[in-house]
Write a protein that holds these residues in place. Structure first.
Motif, PDB file in Angstrom:
ATOM      1  N   LYS A   5       6.209   8.562 -10.574  1.00 41.48           N
ATOM      2  CA  LYS A   5       6.624   7.410 -11.373  1.00 41.48           C
ATOM      3  C   LYS A   5       6.293   7.686 -12.836  1.00 41.48           C
ATOM      4  O   LYS A   5       5.381   8.459 -13.148  1.00 41.48           O
ATOM      5  CB  LYS A   5       5.953   6.123 -10.891  1.00 41.48           C
ATOM      6  CG  LYS A   5       6.353   5.772  -9.450  1.00 41.48           C
ATOM      7  CD  LYS A   5       6.039   4.345  -9.074  1.00 41.48           C
ATOM      8  CE  LYS A   5       6.550   4.059  -7.663  1.00 41.48           C
ATOM      9  NZ  LYS A   5       6.480   2.633  -7.292  1.00 41.48           N
ATOM     10  N   ILE A  72       1.872  -1.053 -10.879  1.00 41.77           N
ATOM     11  CA  ILE A  72       1.894  -0.096  -9.765  1.00 41.77           C
ATOM     12  C   ILE A  72       0.842  -0.454  -8.728  1.00 41.77           C
ATOM     13  O   ILE A  72       1.092  -0.421  -7.519  1.00 41.77           O
ATOM     14  CB  ILE A  72       1.678   1.338 -10.281  1.00 41.77           C
ATOM     15  CG1 ILE A  72       2.895   1.782 -11.096  1.00 41.77           C
ATOM     16  CG2 ILE A  72       1.425   2.306  -9.125  1.00 41.77           C
ATOM     17  CD1 ILE A  72       2.721   3.123 -11.798  1.00 41.77           C
ATOM     18  N   ALA A  73      -0.345  -0.831  -9.195  1.00 40.97           N
ATOM     19  CA  ALA A  73      -1.425  -1.198  -8.265  1.00 40.97           C
ATOM     20  C   ALA A  73      -1.047  -2.405  -7.417  1.00 40.97           C
ATOM     21  O   ALA A  73      -1.527  -2.553  -6.284  1.00 40.97           O
ATOM     22  CB  ALA A  73      -2.702  -1.475  -9.041  1.00 40.97           C
ATOM     23  N   GLN A  75       1.867  -3.008  -6.184  1.00 42.36           N
ATOM     24  CA  GLN A  75       2.875  -2.645  -5.201  1.00 42.36           C
ATOM     25  C   GLN A  75       2.216  -2.287  -3.875  1.00 42.36           C
ATOM     26  O   GLN A  75       1.035  -1.929  -3.832  1.00 42.36           O
ATOM     27  CB  GLN A  75       3.704  -1.455  -5.709  1.00 42.36           C
ATOM     28  CG  GLN A  75       4.524  -1.734  -6.953  1.00 42.36           C
ATOM     29  CD  GLN A  75       5.254  -0.498  -7.453  1.00 42.36           C
ATOM     30  OE1 GLN A  75       4.704   0.597  -7.485  1.00 42.36           O
ATOM     31  NE2 GLN A  75       6.513  -0.678  -7.846  1.00 42.36           N
ATOM     32  N   GLU A  77       0.875  -0.129  -0.902  1.00 41.86           N
ATOM     33  CA  GLU A  77       0.304   1.215  -1.026  1.00 41.86           C
ATOM     34  C   GLU A  77       1.308   2.340  -0.766  1.00 41.86           C
ATOM     35  O   GLU A  77       1.268   3.368  -1.463  1.00 41.86           O
ATOM     36  CB  GLU A  77      -0.900   1.358  -0.094  1.00 41.86           C
ATOM     37  CG  GLU A  77      -1.710   2.599  -0.382  1.00 41.86           C
ATOM     38  CD  GLU A  77      -3.056   2.601   0.309  1.00 41.86           C
ATOM     39  OE1 GLU A  77      -3.588   3.691   0.528  1.00 41.86           O
ATOM     40  OE2 GLU A  77      -3.563   1.501   0.641  1.00 41.86           O
ATOM     41  N   GLU A  79       4.142   2.558  -1.740  1.00 48.72           N
ATOM     42  CA  GLU A  79       4.953   2.722  -2.939  1.00 48.72           C
ATOM     43  C   GLU A  79       4.184   3.380  -4.083  1.00 48.72           C
ATOM     44  O   GLU A  79       4.762   3.716  -5.118  1.00 48.72           O
ATOM     45  CB  GLU A  79       5.475   1.359  -3.411  1.00 48.72           C
ATOM     46  CG  GLU A  79       6.449   0.701  -2.457  1.00 48.72           C
ATOM     47  CD  GLU A  79       7.694   1.546  -2.260  1.00 48.72           C
ATOM     48  OE1 GLU A  79       8.250   2.029  -3.265  1.00 48.72           O
ATOM     49  OE2 GLU A  79       8.089   1.750  -1.093  1.00 48.72           O
ATOM     50  N   HIS A  80       2.872   3.571  -3.915  1.00 47.11           N
ATOM     51  CA  HIS A  80       2.079   4.186  -4.971  1.00 47.11           C
ATOM     52  C   HIS A  80       2.504   5.642  -5.152  1.00 47.11           C
ATOM     53  O   HIS A  80       2.786   6.341  -4.174  1.00 47.11           O
ATOM     54  CB  HIS A  80       0.594   4.115  -4.642  1.00 47.11           C
ATOM     55  CG  HIS A  80       0.038   2.728  -4.686  1.00 47.11           C
ATOM     56  ND1 HIS A  80      -1.276   2.441  -4.382  1.00 47.11           N
ATOM     57  CD2 HIS A  80       0.617   1.538  -5.000  1.00 47.11           C
ATOM     58  CE1 HIS A  80      -1.473   1.139  -4.500  1.00 47.11           C
ATOM     59  NE2 HIS A  80      -0.341   0.572  -4.883  1.00 47.11           N
ATOM     60  N   LEU A  84       1.606  10.291 -11.707  1.00 41.78           N
ATOM     61  CA  LEU A  84       2.042   9.334 -12.716  1.00 41.78           C
ATOM     62  C   LEU A  84       2.231  10.084 -14.030  1.00 41.78           C
ATOM     63  O   LEU A  84       1.350  10.838 -14.454  1.00 41.78           O
ATOM     64  CB  LEU A  84       1.011   8.222 -12.879  1.00 41.78           C
ATOM     65  CG  LEU A  84       1.415   7.003 -13.713  1.00 41.78           C
ATOM     66  CD1 LEU A  84       2.720   6.397 -13.211  1.00 41.78           C
ATOM     67  CD2 LEU A  84       0.315   5.945 -13.671  1.00 41.78           C
ATOM     68  N   TYR A 161      -2.191  10.336  -9.381  1.00 44.01           N
ATOM     69  CA  TYR A 161      -2.455   8.903  -9.459  1.00 44.01           C
ATOM     70  C   TYR A 161      -3.882   8.569  -9.025  1.00 44.01           C
ATOM     71  O   TYR A 161      -4.575   7.794  -9.689  1.00 44.01           O
ATOM     72  CB  TYR A 161      -1.446   8.147  -8.600  1.00 44.01           C
ATOM     73  CG  TYR A 161      -1.624   6.645  -8.620  1.00 44.01           C
ATOM     74  CD1 TYR A 161      -1.476   5.926  -9.801  1.00 44.01           C
ATOM     75  CD2 TYR A 161      -1.943   5.942  -7.459  1.00 44.01           C
ATOM     76  CE1 TYR A 161      -1.640   4.548  -9.831  1.00 44.01           C
ATOM     77  CE2 TYR A 161      -2.104   4.570  -7.474  1.00 44.01           C
ATOM     78  CZ  TYR A 161      -1.961   3.872  -8.658  1.00 44.01           C
ATOM     79  OH  TYR A 161      -2.125   2.509  -8.680  1.00 44.01           O
ATOM     80  N   GLU A 162      -4.335   9.168  -7.953  1.00 48.18           N
ATOM     81  CA  GLU A 162      -5.682   8.850  -7.454  1.00 48.18           C
ATOM     82  C   GLU A 162      -6.753   9.286  -8.456  1.00 48.18           C
ATOM     83  O   GLU A 162      -7.789   8.625  -8.605  1.00 48.18           O
ATOM     84  CB  GLU A 162      -5.925   9.539  -6.104  1.00 48.18           C
ATOM     85  CG  GLU A 162      -5.861  11.061  -6.152  1.00 48.18           C
ATOM     86  CD  GLU A 162      -6.138  11.709  -4.814  1.00 48.18           C
ATOM     87  OE1 GLU A 162      -6.844  12.734  -4.807  1.00 48.18           O
ATOM     88  OE2 GLU A 162      -5.658  11.197  -3.791  1.00 48.18           O
ATOM     89  N   LEU A 165      -6.916   6.700 -11.350  1.00 44.90           N
ATOM     90  CA  LEU A 165      -7.678   5.508 -10.982  1.00 44.90           C
ATOM     91  C   LEU A 165      -9.179   5.759 -11.103  1.00 44.90           C
ATOM     92  O   LEU A 165      -9.933   4.875 -11.513  1.00 44.90           O
ATOM     93  CB  LEU A 165      -7.326   5.072  -9.562  1.00 44.90           C
ATOM     94  CG  LEU A 165      -5.888   4.604  -9.326  1.00 44.90           C
ATOM     95  CD1 LEU A 165      -5.701   4.165  -7.873  1.00 44.90           C
ATOM     96  CD2 LEU A 165      -5.505   3.470 -10.264  1.00 44.90           C
TER      97      LEU A 165
END
Length: 232
Positions: A5, A72-73, A75, A77, A79-80, A84, A161-162, A165
């Motif tokens: 994304k 995004i958060a 949405q 999971e 869809e994550h 990013l 992404y992870e 975060l």
């Protein structure tokens, strides 16, 4: 398949935003444009170009990026994204080079990738003197204090992404990019740079195009560096 994304912060980028979205490769699952209190047709043009459009009333680059992350958060999971990507809305970057930016993550399991605006690939005038000096100073200080190997604070960047975060991003304005890099160093994320092309933006820069913006950005960037330099 890797889910990707893109978040594009945009303030009054009506003339450029559709070009940016159109040039983003098809491997991207969702393009999220965060209109940072724009008062032109940025939102309409982005929506017509196929992007998800959000509005952030608080002015600031970091505010816009965080708004995209909150979306995004929220949405489900599944869809994550796996990756990013952050990209500016002024068409100074080449969105089609996104495949180059994400390749080290997909192929080599790198955590974080910066699109480095190297001199040989920059269009004349695309970066101002203060921008060039500020990048040099910031990356030099990161090398001295953290043995970092960054050469740029380029906004065109990709991160797992992870891992993003885990960084717990917080800067609301111009310190967003350097905060990400400093926290990546602190948390020992693997990282690399990929040389990218860079051209003159469409419209006037809201940061480097004004004395106030350039000074404020410089203060924020140096503030983050010195904060982390003395942080145990």
């Amino acid at each position: 398949m890797t889910k990707i994304k893109v978040i594009i912060p945009a303030y009054n980028e009506a003339d450029s935003i559709a070009h940016v979205i159109k040039d983003i490769p098809d491997i991207v699952n969702e393009v999220i444009v965060v209109s940072n209190n724009s008062n032109d047709d940025t939102e309409i043009n982005a929506k017509n170009a196929g992007a998800t459009v959000l509005t952030e009333q608080n002015r600031g680059y970091g505010y816009a990026c965080l708004k995209g992350m909150y979306y995004i958060a929220s949405q489900p999971e599944p869809e994550h994204p796996d990756i990013l990507v952050f990209l500016d809305g002024d068409y100074s970057d080449y969105p089609e080079e996104l495949t180059k930016i994400v390749a080290p993550i997909i192929d080599n399991n790198i955590d974080f990738v910066i699109g480095a605006r190297v001199k040989s690939l920059r269009e004349k005038g695309s970066m101002t003197g203060p921008q060039i000096f500020g990048n040099w100073l910031a990356t030099t200080l990161m090398t001295l204090f953290f043995r970092a190997k960054f050469s740029d604070l380029g906004p065109f960047r990709a991160i797992k992404y992870e891992k993003l975060l885990q960084l717990k991003m917080e800067d609301k304005t111009y310190g967003w990019t350097v905060e990400m890099q400093l926290k990546a160093l602190r948390q020992k994320l693997s990282y690399t740079e990929v040389p990218v092309n860079y051209r003159n933006r469409i419209g006037v820069s809201k940061v480097s195009g004004t004395v106030k913006g350039a000074i404020f950005a410089g203060v924020k960037i140096l503030g983050w560096i010195f904060k982390y330099s003395f942080k145990k």
